[in-house]
Design an enzyme around this catalytic site. Structure first.
Site, short mmCIF file in Angstrom:
data_model
loop_
_atom_site.label_atom_id
_atom_site.label_comp_id
_atom_site.label_asym_id
_atom_site.label_seq_id
_atom_site.Cartn_x
_atom_site.Cartn_y
_atom_site.Cartn_z
N THR A 33 1.65 -2.40 7.73
CA THR A 33 2.36 -2.96 9.15
C THR A 33 1.19 -3.21 9.77
O THR A 33 1.50 -4.56 10.23
CB THR A 33 3.60 -2.45 8.88
OG1 THR A 33 4.49 -2.00 8.53
CG2 THR A 33 4.06 -2.89 10.39
N TYR A 54 14.20 12.68 1.82
CA TYR A 54 12.86 13.24 1.64
C TYR A 54 13.71 15.08 2.10
O TYR A 54 13.24 16.14 1.94
CB TYR A 54 12.33 13.14 2.81
CG TYR A 54 11.34 11.62 2.89
CD1 TYR A 54 10.46 12.22 2.24
CD2 TYR A 54 10.85 10.65 4.23
CE1 TYR A 54 9.90 10.42 2.01
CE2 TYR A 54 10.41 9.25 3.78
CZ TYR A 54 10.02 9.24 2.70
OH TYR A 54 9.00 8.60 2.43
N GLY A 64 1.57 4.98 4.60
CA GLY A 64 0.24 5.39 6.06
C GLY A 64 -0.55 4.54 5.14
O GLY A 64 -1.85 5.18 5.91
N GLY A 118 0.64 -1.48 0.16
CA GLY A 118 0.31 -0.16 -0.53
C GLY A 118 0.70 1.23 -0.53
O GLY A 118 1.72 1.12 0.25
N ASP A 158 5.04 -7.44 5.11
CA ASP A 158 4.19 -5.86 4.86
C ASP A 158 4.30 -5.29 3.56
O ASP A 158 4.69 -4.35 3.63
CB ASP A 158 4.36 -5.41 6.07
CG ASP A 158 6.01 -5.11 5.94
OD1 ASP A 158 6.85 -5.30 5.40
OD2 ASP A 158 5.48 -4.28 7.04
N GLY A 218 -1.43 1.20 6.05
CA GLY A 218 -1.74 0.63 7.55
C GLY A 218 -1.08 -0.62 6.75
O GLY A 218 -2.12 -2.16 7.26
N GLU A 243 8.99 -4.82 6.77
CA GLU A 243 10.44 -4.61 6.10
C GLU A 243 11.07 -3.67 7.05
O GLU A 243 10.88 -2.95 8.13
CB GLU A 243 9.81 -3.45 5.01
CG GLU A 243 10.84 -3.17 4.22
CD GLU A 243 10.12 -1.49 3.03
OE1 GLU A 243 10.96 -1.65 2.18
OE2 GLU A 243 8.99 -1.55 2.87
N GLU A 294 8.35 12.07 6.83
CA GLU A 294 7.42 12.18 6.63
C GLU A 294 6.22 13.47 6.53
O GLU A 294 5.82 13.30 5.74
CB GLU A 294 7.42 10.50 7.10
CG GLU A 294 7.25 9.77 6.83
CD GLU A 294 6.51 8.41 6.80
OE1 GLU A 294 7.15 6.96 6.47
OE2 GLU A 294 6.02 7.87 7.84
#
Length: 376
Positions: free
Chosen positions: A193, A222, A189, A186, A261, A191, A210, A322
């Site tokens: 995991t 970033y 953020g 996904g 995940d 979800g 991961e 993030e």
């Protein structure tokens, strides 16, 4: 994500359709409170401490993320919904359903509304016998004695008769044991995991998470995407390839399935967004040299969430590096995944829109996701 706590619950009924009352309560516990790991036999036992019809009694093992007081509140609500009314008269009385927390792992709780371990449970054969079916080696945290020994030493001479009908465990309706390997992916953020972790606990899976937090290039990326994009994507590819190869090659005879995940395909999705021209062409060649040797999942789950919800989740989990992710970047990631998944045929794909679902905090939403995954 913290692990669920283990609770041992006793159930009893001596009014109406007693077996149906127990089954309805078991289903409600599963739907509202947590995952049911084991259910004992059902025993017919005489009323204890008062004259009434025989009881049907059983015990179950429950995994729940709720606190003990919240579990108690859920059990009391189920009793009320099933029609139990409390007269206010002291002493024992007949009841449609009775639900009690016997143990909450090794916790000792003594409040006005909740006492754990359940007081005097060691004196009640109708509790100890079904509990022994599913927790014979569990130690009473106050008495420091196992359930099997407490049963042997119990002075209650009540005669219990096992019923030859078993209660159904609602968790068995979701069967993931037919898969050897499930990958959950996904956007940032989404979800993945959290879902992988919850499913691993519930379905006895080997969990592969991961190791993104160990990547030294991620915070730098970033801050300066152009400078660190290629270094980031190459380090991710190498690490994902190494980790997934190692973990998938190590058999675990005590687990029913592997759940991760992430899957290495995310390296190609992200690199297409972050790299340009010649860098991406080189990266893609290297990727497919590795990809041909990687085990493919039988089930690939993509959790879709809209950009607004993703940003809410990102802010909530609070990772500093993030917090300045642009909406446009998240939208490109979603588009990249969806475009790829439309054309691939290496594995079975389930795309689940969870934009309006909170499967971490809301058990109803979590069970909704499981149902979607099992639909043909």
């Amino acid at each position: 994500m913290e692990k669920p706590k283990i609770f041992y619950i006793a159930l009893g009924s001596n009014k109406g359709d007693k077996f149906k009352n127990l089954q309805t309560a078991v289903t409600a516990i599963y739907e509202r409170i947590g995952n049911i790991k084991l259910i004992s036999k059902v025993y017919k036992s005489p009323a204890f401490g008062f004259e009434s019809e025989d009881f049907f009694n059983c015990c179950l093992v429950l995994d729940s993320y709720l606190k003990p007081q919240e579990v108690l509140g859920g059990l009391l609500k189920i009793e009320t919904d099933l029609g139990r009314t409390r007269s206010g008269i002291k002493g024992y009385e007949a009841r449609i359903i009775d639900l009690d927390i016997i143990f909450a792992e090794d916790a000792i709780i003594d409040t006005e509304t909740l006492k754990v371990p359940h007081p005097e449970m060691e004196k009640r054969r109708f509790v100890l016998l079904p509990l022994n079916d599913i927790a014979s080696k569990v130690i009473h945290p106050k008495l420091e004695t196992s359930v099997s020994v407490l049963l042997d030493e119990c002075e209650d001479d009540s005669v219990l008769e096992p019923i030859k009908i078993w209660l159904k465990n609602p968790s068995k309706q979701y069967d993931f044991s037919k898969f050897n390997y499930i990958a959950i992916e996904g956007n940032i953020g989404a979800g993945k995991t959290s879902l992988a972790t919850k499913m691993a606990y519930d379905f006895n899976a080997k969990l592969i998470l991961e190791r993104f937090a160990d990547n030294p290039f991620l915070p730098k990326f970033y801050e300066d995407a152009n400078r660190y994009a290629f270094s980031l994507e190459m380090s991710f590819l190498a690490d994902r390839y190494q980790q997934i190869s190692d973990d998938l090659s190590q058999l675990d005879l005590f687990k029913d399935v592997i759940i991760s995940d992430y899957y290495v395909i995310k390296s190609l999705i992200f690199s297409k967004i972050t790299l340009g021209g010649d860098e991406f062409s080189l990266y893609r060649k290297l990727f497919y040299l590795m990809y041909k040797d990687i085990k493919k999942p039988e089930l690939y789950i993509y959790l879709y969430q809209n950009t607004e919800r993703l940003q809410q989740n990102i802010r909530k989990r609070g990772r500093t590096y993030e917090q300045n992710i642009a909406d446009d970047y998240l939208e490109k990631i979603n588009a990249g995944y969806l475009d790829f998944l439309k054309t691939q045929n290496d594995f079975d794909v389930k795309i689940i829109d969870v934009s309006n679902r909170d499967f971490v905090e809301n058990r109803e939403d979590y069970l909704w996701v499981l149902k979607k995954l099992c639909e043909s």
